[in-house]
Design an enzyme around this catalytic site. Structure first.
Site, PDB file in Angstrom:
ATOM      1  N   ARG A 157       4.457  -8.529  -0.879  1.00 33.64           N
ATOM      2  CA  ARG A 157       4.202  -7.511  -1.899  1.00 33.64           C
ATOM      3  C   ARG A 157       5.099  -6.285  -1.661  1.00 33.64           C
ATOM      4  O   ARG A 157       5.139  -5.750  -0.566  1.00 33.64           O
ATOM      5  CB  ARG A 157       2.710  -7.133  -1.899  1.00 33.64           C
ATOM      6  CG  ARG A 157       1.845  -8.288  -2.423  1.00 33.64           C
ATOM      7  CD  ARG A 157       0.376  -7.959  -2.407  1.00 33.64           C
ATOM      8  NE  ARG A 157      -0.166  -7.899  -1.055  1.00 33.64           N
ATOM      9  CZ  ARG A 157      -1.443  -7.634  -0.777  1.00 33.64           C
ATOM     10  NH1 ARG A 157      -2.298  -7.406  -1.756  1.00 33.64           N
ATOM     11  NH2 ARG A 157      -1.852  -7.608   0.472  1.00 33.64           N
TER      12      ARG A 157
ATOM     13  N   CYS B 227       0.755  -1.254   0.000  1.00 33.63           N
ATOM     14  CA  CYS B 227       0.000   0.000   0.000  1.00 33.63           C
ATOM     15  C   CYS B 227       0.785   1.304   0.000  1.00 33.63           C
ATOM     16  O   CYS B 227       0.403   2.227  -0.705  1.00 33.63           O
ATOM     17  CB  CYS B 227      -0.971  -0.009   1.161  1.00 33.63           C
ATOM     18  SG  CYS B 227      -2.237  -1.272   0.913  1.00 33.63           S
TER      19      CYS B 227
HETATM   20  P1  NAD Z   1      -6.031  -8.600  -1.802  1.00 35.26           P
HETATM   21  O1  NAD Z   1      -5.505  -8.618  -3.170  1.00 35.26           O
HETATM   22  O2  NAD Z   1      -5.393  -9.446  -0.737  1.00 35.26           O
HETATM   23  O3  NAD Z   1      -7.583  -9.028  -1.841  1.00 35.26           O
HETATM   24  C1  NAD Z   1      -8.500  -8.554  -2.771  1.00 35.26           C
HETATM   25  C2  NAD Z   1      -9.387  -9.714  -3.190  1.00 35.26           C
HETATM   26  O4  NAD Z   1     -10.476  -9.209  -3.974  1.00 35.26           O
HETATM   27  C3  NAD Z   1      -8.692 -10.766  -4.052  1.00 35.26           C
HETATM   28  O5  NAD Z   1      -8.732 -12.021  -3.410  1.00 35.26           O
HETATM   29  C4  NAD Z   1      -9.502 -10.748  -5.373  1.00 35.26           C
HETATM   30  O6  NAD Z   1      -9.648 -12.025  -5.950  1.00 35.26           O
HETATM   31  C5  NAD Z   1     -10.835 -10.210  -4.910  1.00 35.26           C
HETATM   32  N1  NAD Z   1     -11.641  -9.623  -5.989  1.00 35.26           N
HETATM   33  C6  NAD Z   1     -11.280  -8.688  -6.891  1.00 35.26           C
HETATM   34  N2  NAD Z   1     -12.322  -8.378  -7.690  1.00 35.26           N
HETATM   35  C7  NAD Z   1     -13.376  -9.134  -7.286  1.00 35.26           C
HETATM   36  C8  NAD Z   1     -14.728  -9.257  -7.707  1.00 35.26           C
HETATM   37  N3  NAD Z   1     -15.222  -8.510  -8.703  1.00 35.26           N
HETATM   38  N4  NAD Z   1     -15.515 -10.138  -7.065  1.00 35.26           N
HETATM   39  C9  NAD Z   1     -15.032 -10.900  -6.056  1.00 35.26           C
HETATM   40  N5  NAD Z   1     -13.768 -10.811  -5.600  1.00 35.26           N
HETATM   41  C10 NAD Z   1     -12.946  -9.942  -6.212  1.00 35.26           C
HETATM   42  O7  NAD Z   1      -6.065  -7.075  -1.343  1.00 35.26           O
HETATM   43  P2  NAD Z   1      -6.005  -6.505   0.165  1.00 35.26           P
HETATM   44  O8  NAD Z   1      -4.608  -6.463   0.659  1.00 35.26           O
HETATM   45  O9  NAD Z   1      -7.054  -7.163   0.980  1.00 35.26           O
HETATM   46  O10 NAD Z   1      -6.425  -4.984  -0.112  1.00 35.26           O
HETATM   47  C11 NAD Z   1      -7.729  -4.643  -0.479  1.00 35.26           C
HETATM   48  C12 NAD Z   1      -7.882  -3.135  -0.401  1.00 35.26           C
HETATM   49  O11 NAD Z   1      -7.678  -2.709   0.939  1.00 35.26           O
HETATM   50  C13 NAD Z   1      -6.883  -2.347  -1.242  1.00 35.26           C
HETATM   51  O12 NAD Z   1      -7.534  -1.205  -1.748  1.00 35.26           O
HETATM   52  C14 NAD Z   1      -5.838  -1.937  -0.240  1.00 35.26           C
HETATM   53  O13 NAD Z   1      -5.204  -0.730  -0.618  1.00 35.26           O
HETATM   54  C15 NAD Z   1      -6.641  -1.727   1.006  1.00 35.26           C
HETATM   55  N6  NAD Z   1      -5.918  -1.916   2.270  1.00 35.26           N
HETATM   56  C16 NAD Z   1      -5.037  -2.946   2.421  1.00 35.26           C
HETATM   57  C17 NAD Z   1      -4.398  -3.143   3.645  1.00 35.26           C
HETATM   58  C18 NAD Z   1      -3.421  -4.273   3.866  1.00 35.26           C
HETATM   59  O14 NAD Z   1      -2.833  -4.322   4.911  1.00 35.26           O
HETATM   60  N7  NAD Z   1      -3.240  -5.193   2.929  1.00 35.26           N
HETATM   61  C19 NAD Z   1      -4.696  -2.304   4.717  1.00 35.26           C
HETATM   62  C20 NAD Z   1      -5.618  -1.276   4.533  1.00 35.26           C
HETATM   63  C21 NAD Z   1      -6.221  -1.089   3.301  1.00 35.26           C
HETATM   64  C1  UGA Z   2       0.386   0.201   6.547  1.00 35.42           C
HETATM   65  C2  UGA Z   2      -0.201   1.159   7.587  1.00 35.42           C
HETATM   66  O1  UGA Z   2       0.580   1.068   8.776  1.00 35.42           O
HETATM   67  C3  UGA Z   2      -1.647   0.797   7.897  1.00 35.42           C
HETATM   68  O2  UGA Z   2      -2.201   1.756   8.791  1.00 35.42           O
HETATM   69  C4  UGA Z   2      -2.450   0.802   6.585  1.00 35.42           C
HETATM   70  O3  UGA Z   2      -3.788   0.403   6.834  1.00 35.42           O
HETATM   71  C5  UGA Z   2      -1.804  -0.160   5.612  1.00 35.42           C
HETATM   72  O4  UGA Z   2      -0.429   0.232   5.384  1.00 35.42           O
HETATM   73  C6  UGA Z   2      -2.461  -0.173   4.277  1.00 35.42           C
HETATM   74  O5  UGA Z   2      -3.140   0.752   3.895  1.00 35.42           O
HETATM   75  O6  UGA Z   2      -2.214  -1.185   3.603  1.00 35.42           O
HETATM   76  P1  UGA Z   2       1.382  -2.247   6.562  1.00 35.42           P
HETATM   77  O7  UGA Z   2       1.917  -1.863   5.229  1.00 35.42           O
HETATM   78  O8  UGA Z   2       0.641  -3.523   6.684  1.00 35.42           O
HETATM   79  O9  UGA Z   2       0.403  -1.111   7.105  1.00 35.42           O
HETATM   80  O10 UGA Z   2       2.571  -2.322   7.618  1.00 35.42           O
HETATM   81  P2  UGA Z   2       3.454  -1.194   8.358  1.00 35.42           P
HETATM   82  O11 UGA Z   2       3.661  -1.625   9.741  1.00 35.42           O
HETATM   83  O12 UGA Z   2       2.927   0.151   8.156  1.00 35.42           O
HETATM   84  O13 UGA Z   2       4.833  -1.328   7.612  1.00 35.42           O
HETATM   85  C7  UGA Z   2       5.012  -0.900   6.280  1.00 35.42           C
HETATM   86  C8  UGA Z   2       6.480  -0.954   5.919  1.00 35.42           C
HETATM   87  O14 UGA Z   2       7.208   0.055   6.602  1.00 35.42           O
HETATM   88  C9  UGA Z   2       7.163  -2.274   6.283  1.00 35.42           C
HETATM   89  O15 UGA Z   2       8.027  -2.645   5.250  1.00 35.42           O
HETATM   90  C10 UGA Z   2       7.896  -1.938   7.546  1.00 35.42           C
HETATM   91  O16 UGA Z   2       9.001  -2.771   7.784  1.00 35.42           O
HETATM   92  C11 UGA Z   2       8.307  -0.517   7.282  1.00 35.42           C
HETATM   93  N1  UGA Z   2       8.572   0.267   8.497  1.00 35.42           N
HETATM   94  C12 UGA Z   2       7.572   0.525   9.373  1.00 35.42           C
HETATM   95  C13 UGA Z   2       9.843   0.762   8.727  1.00 35.42           C
HETATM   96  O17 UGA Z   2      10.777   0.538   7.927  1.00 35.42           O
HETATM   97  N2  UGA Z   2      10.063   1.507   9.855  1.00 35.42           N
HETATM   98  C14 UGA Z   2       9.086   1.781  10.753  1.00 35.42           C
HETATM   99  O18 UGA Z   2       9.367   2.490  11.746  1.00 35.42           O
HETATM  100  C15 UGA Z   2       7.805   1.278  10.500  1.00 35.42           C
END
Ligand code: NAD
Ligand code: UGA
Length: 457
Positions: A350, A280
């Site tokens: 990722r 992200c």
């Molecule tokens: P992900 O790729 O792990 O999961 C998304 C899922 O959606 C996949 O399994 C895919 O097959 C499914 N999908 C896509 N299109 C579809 C459809 N039309 N019908 C049914 N299923 C469908 O993604 P994620 O990490 O869960 O992230 C999802 C969103 O949340 C992103 O926008 C990301 O930016 C946000 N987000 C992620 C994190 C994180 O820590 N990974 C944290 C906060 C926000």
């Molecule tokens: C981050 C945010 O922390 C979440 O609040 C948000 O919801 C999420 O992105 C998202 O939108 O996906 P995440 O990427 O899962 O969460 O993990 P983090 O703990 O934020 O770490 C991100 C990266 O920064 C890692 O590679 C971590 O090792 C690195 N990091 C983190 C540092 O190098 N230094 C730090 O002090 C903290």
């Protein structure tokens, strides 16, 4: 309006854990998580809870309590939408790889597809909640798609109506369950107060009322991008200072402690390392950069772009300095890479810093022995492709015959490694490159290793 049935589209890192916690805290609500990916749904339904598709501490227990009771995972998307009072869109929103905005803008094809599916299958009144991270003003697109179907009547059912809310997710991987159970805040953006209160009513089952923030749609969408941009900016800031520490004899951990004690700065998120990874931070900042460009704010775009550039620079810098310390060449040398996940306590790779750093080292001709407690060989294969690398089962196996150990993920086990044992099987002179500053430096030195630690002059 009280919610009895929820459908979540997308059973990924966000959809799965978030819905599991909602089901756990709201036993009166039936929660169905749907995904097109059959293998992923099968893994969510695996009787062996250690095989869930997402590794998150504590997730197995939550899923174990709710699955089959009021938490269901299925590929049958249409009936789940039809039955739902509320549908969460939790699909992936990666950076576009082609066309207008390639390399910056978010690819919204999955959001659009899922909105169209909701438009087609919903019955009666449905609250549609954006859970994915989206460019500001996406709710206008989602609303336009839903409005085109508004008023349609399917068979005996009531005519369709929709309300759209933004409810971004702030969980971090590795701490997802704790973040969901005890969030700093829950953010709900919208215009329809009945819909907002319906969603707030769900969270209020376990979140204190003052932590549930209500804003307009655009503030909510933009707050998510802004939060990630600010977090990532802290990492680029501390990594820039780490490089200066190495050049001057300062110690970045001491600097971080000194500045973090200022309550205006705060102590968290000041750990220097191999740069941020994860699905992200980079994607969301690039999206912000694209939006700024779109609105003619070139200076603002350049400001945020530099956060991403510094991050890439840090990763290449670490690969370069490994080569330099190993007498300017790593061709044919074995390097043990400890940690491949983008952070500890997740199997997610990722945008992991390890990918870029390993690519650089492979390009220099190194032979890599990779060890990570949670990342599979198939995943490493997908990330690195063919090349002179192999996965090791233990740190000791990776270290055998290696010139260097390179620590890239802060797994707890790397804090206490058996240094004399490792040093004994390495080729001399042997190096430890600690890109997370977590190893026991004294013990490693005492075992005869040369040492580089990020941010230590
Ligand atoms: P992900 O790729 O792990 O999961 C998304 C899922 O959606 C996949 O399994 C895919 O097959 C499914 N999908 C896509 N299109 C579809 C459809 N039309 N019908 C049914 N299923 C469908 O993604 P994620 O990490 O869960 O992230 C999802 C969103 O949340 C992103 O926008 C990301 O930016 C946000 N987000 C992620 C994190 C994180 O820590 N990974 C944290 C906060 C926000
Ligand atoms: C981050 C945010 O922390 C979440 O609040 C948000 O919801 C999420 O992105 C998202 O939108 O996906 P995440 O990427 O899962 O969460 O993990 P983090 O703990 O934020 O770490 C991100 C990266 O920064 C890692 O590679 C971590 O090792 C690195 N990091 C983190 C540092 O190098 N230094 C730090 O002090 C903290």
């Amino acid at each position: 309006m009280s919610i009895r049935t929820i459908c979540c589209i997308g059973a990924g890192y966000v959809g799965g854990p978030t819905m599991a916690v909602i089901a756990d805290r709201c036993p009166q609500i039936q929660v169905t998580v749907v995904d097109l990916n059959e293998a992923r749904i099968a893994a969510w339904n695996d009787p062996d809870l250690s095989l869930l598709p997402v590794y998150e501490p504590g997730l197995d227990a939550v899923v174990g309590r709710c699955r089959g009771r009021n938490l269901h995972f299925t590929t049958s998307v249409e009936p789940a939408i039809a039955a739902a009072d509320m549908v969460f869109l939790s699909v992936n929103t990666p950076t576009k790889t082609r066309g207008v905005g390639a390399g910056q803008a978010s690819d919204l094809r999955w959001i659009e597809a899922s909105a169209r599916q909701v438009a087609a299958c919903a019955q009666g009144h449905t609250i549609v909640v954006e859970k994915s991270t989206l460019p500001v003003r996406t709710a206008a697109t989602v609303t336009a798609i839903l409005e085109a179907a508004q008023g349609e009547v399917a068979g005996e059912a009531q005519s369709k109506t929709f309300s759209v809310l933004s409810n971004p997710e702030f969980l971090a991987e590795g701490t997802a369950i704790r973040d969901l159970e005890q969030p700093d805040r829950v953010l709900i953006g919208g215009e329809d107060s009945a819909a907002i209160e319906a969603l707030a009513g769900i969270y209020s089952q376990w979140v204190a009322p003052e932590k549930i923030l209500r804003t307009n749609l655009w503030s909510s969408e933009l707050s998510k991008l802004t939060a990630n941009a600010f977090l990532a900016q802290r990492i680029s800031s501390i990594n820039s200072i780490a490089a200066l520490c190495e050049a001057t004899g300062a110690d970045v951990q001491e600097v971080a402690r000194a500045i973090g004690a200022d309550s205006r700065i705060g102590a968290k998120f000041l750990q220097a390392g191999p740069g941020f990874g994860g699905s992200c931070f980079q994607k969301d900042i690039l999206n912000l950069v694209y939006l700024c460009g779109h609105y003619g704010l070139q200076e603002v775009a350049a400001y945020w772009q530099s956060v991403v550039e510094l991050n890439g620079w840090q990763q290449h810098r670490i690969a370069r300095l490994v080569v330099e310390r190993l007498f300017g060449t790593v061709t044919g040398k074995r390097i043990a890479v400890l940690g491949f996940a983008f952070k500890a306590d997740t199997n997610d790779t990722r945008e992991a810093p390890a990918i870029r750093i390993c690519h650089d080292l492979l390009e220099e001709g190194a032979q890599l022995a990779l060890y990570d407690p949670k990342v599979s060989e198939a995943q490493i294969q997908a990330d690195l492709g063919e090349g002179s690398w192999q996965r090791s089962e233990t740190v000791l196996e990776a270290a055998c015959g290696a010139d260097a150990l390179l620590v890239l993920t802060e797994w707890a086990e790397f804090r206490q490694l058996p240094w004399p044992e490792l040093a004994a099987v390495m080729r001399k002179p042997a190096w430890l490159f600690d890109a997370r500053a977590i190893c026991d430096a004294e013990a490693a030195r005492a075992a005869g290793l040369n040492l580089w630690t990020v941010g230590k002059g």
